[in-house]
Design an enzyme around this catalytic site. Structure first.
Site, mmCIF file in Angstrom:
data_model
loop_
_atom_site.group_PDB
_atom_site.id
_atom_site.type_symbol
_atom_site.label_atom_id
_atom_site.label_comp_id
_atom_site.label_asym_id
_atom_site.label_seq_id
_atom_site.Cartn_x
_atom_site.Cartn_y
_atom_site.Cartn_z
ATOM 1 N N HIS A 196 0.840 -1.187 0.000
ATOM 2 C CA HIS A 196 0.000 0.000 0.000
ATOM 3 C C HIS A 196 0.880 1.243 0.000
ATOM 4 O O HIS A 196 1.913 1.291 0.681
ATOM 5 C CB HIS A 196 -0.907 0.021 1.241
ATOM 6 C CG HIS A 196 -2.000 -0.990 1.198
ATOM 7 N ND1 HIS A 196 -3.322 -0.659 1.366
ATOM 8 C CD2 HIS A 196 -1.972 -2.325 0.995
ATOM 9 C CE1 HIS A 196 -4.063 -1.751 1.279
ATOM 10 N NE2 HIS A 196 -3.252 -2.779 1.066
ATOM 11 N N ASP B 251 -2.189 4.491 -4.310
ATOM 12 C CA ASP B 251 -3.563 4.064 -4.058
ATOM 13 C C ASP B 251 -4.565 5.143 -4.456
ATOM 14 O O ASP B 251 -5.662 4.840 -4.940
ATOM 15 C CB ASP B 251 -3.744 3.689 -2.587
ATOM 16 C CG ASP B 251 -3.163 2.318 -2.261
ATOM 17 O OD1 ASP B 251 -2.582 1.700 -3.168
ATOM 18 O OD2 ASP B 251 -3.277 1.872 -1.113
#
Length: 235
Positions: free
Chosen positions: A153, A158
């Site tokens: 992540h 993202d």
């Protein structure tokens, strides 16, 4: 309309347990088009990153040691999001952490909703795809968005991916392409490169429905009206 797609990474799951934001990533949409403007910042949280959180985003305490504190970046961040509609996947999590950071400042900035409206793309996805998985990875698979570069992540990556998913999920088109290549920023940390289509590319041709197609569409709407007892959402 100005929208900002936002994501954060944190030291853990609960601000009530003293956890803090360590990364903010935002990309800008104007009239549902990516402008190329973004905001990205790593932040020293003044505490240790939980081991479980580190496994998710890969951001270490050593990497964050020389990064600015939140009070040093809060004005630039607020200037970027002020007045926008924020698009966030699982908005209560990110908004809760930002509100917590605002509260910790010597002069509290209030709450995110004092400056922005918020759209939760997770709630939107659950309404659109009930009973299905609606994580960002699941939506990437459903809408054929390339997230192969997403080994860990990262807030900016993202946010870029979510912008792509959001535009597709809400019926729009996107000019965002993700490449598997990576570059390094001046800290030496790997950053995913982003390739975009040319802004001056030819406009898509718009073909309007003819009278025969409109008539067939009206017949179909009448059938839906009858089958749904007048609860036709396409009227």
């Amino acid at each position: 309309m100005r929208q900002v797609v936002l994501d954060t990474e944190t030291t853990g799951l609960e601000p009530s347990q003293g956890h803090r934001i360590i990364e903010i990533g935002c990309v800008e949409l104007v009239d549902r088009k990516l402008t190329g403007r973004h905001y990205h910042q790593y932040i020293n949280p003044e505490r240790e990153v939980d081991a479980g959180a580190m496994e998710v985003h890969g951001i270490t305490n050593e990497f964050l040691a020389d990064k600015p504190l939140f009070h040093q970046i809060n004005q630039a961040f607020l200037d970027f999001i002020d007045g926008a509609e924020l698009i966030i996947h699982n908005a209560p999590f990110d908004v809760g952490f930002i509100d917590h950071e605002f509260k910790l400042l010597k002069k509290s900035l209030g709450k995110v909703t004092d400056y922005c409206s918020v759209v939760d793309s997770l709630v939107m996805a659950r309404q659109k795809h009930p009973g299905q998985r609606n994580s960002l990875d699941a939506l990437c698979s459903r809408y054929e968005v390339d997230n192969s570069a997403r080994d860990l992540h990262g807030a900016l990556l993202d946010a870029e991916i979510l912008a792509d998913v959001y535009l597709l999920m809400t019926g729009g088109q996107t000019n965002l392409l993700l490449a598997g290549e990576s570059t390094q920023d001046n800290s030496g940390r790997a950053q995913q490169s982003i390739k975009r289509l040319a802004k001056k590319r030819p406009a898509l041709k718009v073909i309007a429905a003819d009278n025969e197609e409109l008539a067939a569409h009206e017949i179909r709407l009448q059938e839906i009206d009858k089958a749904s007892d007048g609860n036709n959402r396409w009227r």
